[in-house]
Design an enzyme around this catalytic site. Sequence first.
Site, PDB file in Angstrom:
ATOM      1  CB  SER A  96      -7.311  -9.288   9.171  1.00 51.18           C
ATOM      2  OG  SER A  96      -7.749  -7.942   9.258  1.00 51.18           O
TER       3      SER A  96
ATOM      4  CE  LYS B 289      -3.648  -2.734   1.990  1.00 56.02           C
ATOM      5  NZ  LYS B 289      -4.850  -2.814   2.814  1.00 56.02           N
TER       6      LYS B 289
ATOM      7  CD  GLU C  18      -6.737  -0.261   1.112  1.00 57.72           C
ATOM      8  OE1 GLU C  18      -5.622  -0.131   0.571  1.00 57.72           O
ATOM      9  OE2 GLU C  18      -6.912  -0.990   2.119  1.00 57.72           O
TER      10      GLU C  18
END
Length: 251
Positions: free
Chosen positions: A214, A14, A102
Amino acid sequence: MARTRRPMIAGNWKMNGLRADALALAKGVADGVKQAGWRDREVLVCPPATLVMAVADAVKGSGVLVGGEDCHAEASGAHTGDISAEMLRDAGAGHVIVGHSERRTDHGETDAVVRAKAEAAWRAGLLPIVCIGETLAEREAGKTLGVLEAQLRGSVPSGATAAKLVVAYEPVWAIGTGKTPTTAEVAAAHAHIRKVLGGLVSDAAAVRLLYGGSVKGSNAAELLAAGDVDGALVGGASLKADEFLAIAKAA
Ligand code: 13P
């Protein structure tokens, strides 16, 4: 058929990483992968665009693969701030993530945009990892499988084959939250994804389906053992070499 699906453990860094830390991380992953000598799984790191070239250099010869986090659909032109698939390829990438939630949220990317980006990846010789996933509201409304189906139909270009496509199932509510679906929920989603791919891809049984959301060292073995899971797309836990390598080991 399952044996032909070589597990892939992919790290999505990211918007994280300045050169010093990122190169130490890349080197840590490269050393671990080299030492392990895995031939039965693929380890991919996807750094921010500024670091693709340096990371590709840093992991050379280790077997670690490098990808971009996004690309523009066009090869070049007046698109200030964007990066094309060709540029990623030129910088040393072999893969690119497209349609991450995202991107869909922050940049309003639609399925049609994601599909065009996957086609751009092919044009440049990159392997696209197409991301799909439901929001918490969609899950609570019982719409998960329908949402995944619509996203797949809209985002996977025609002409896709297992050699040209990886799909990542990332429930939006599981990303960065520490929450994960149960293995039964993951297996149900992946089984449905594979079923829908059956109508879109000639060799759907061979397409690799990654789970993301996660994933960490402590839950990787359980999540990766769920039905139809062929690897993981890892965010936060991919920023620590040890943790990321523990996930790769669990594959
Ligand atoms: P986390 O592993 O931090 O939940 O992120 C998952 C993800 O978005 C990978 O693309």
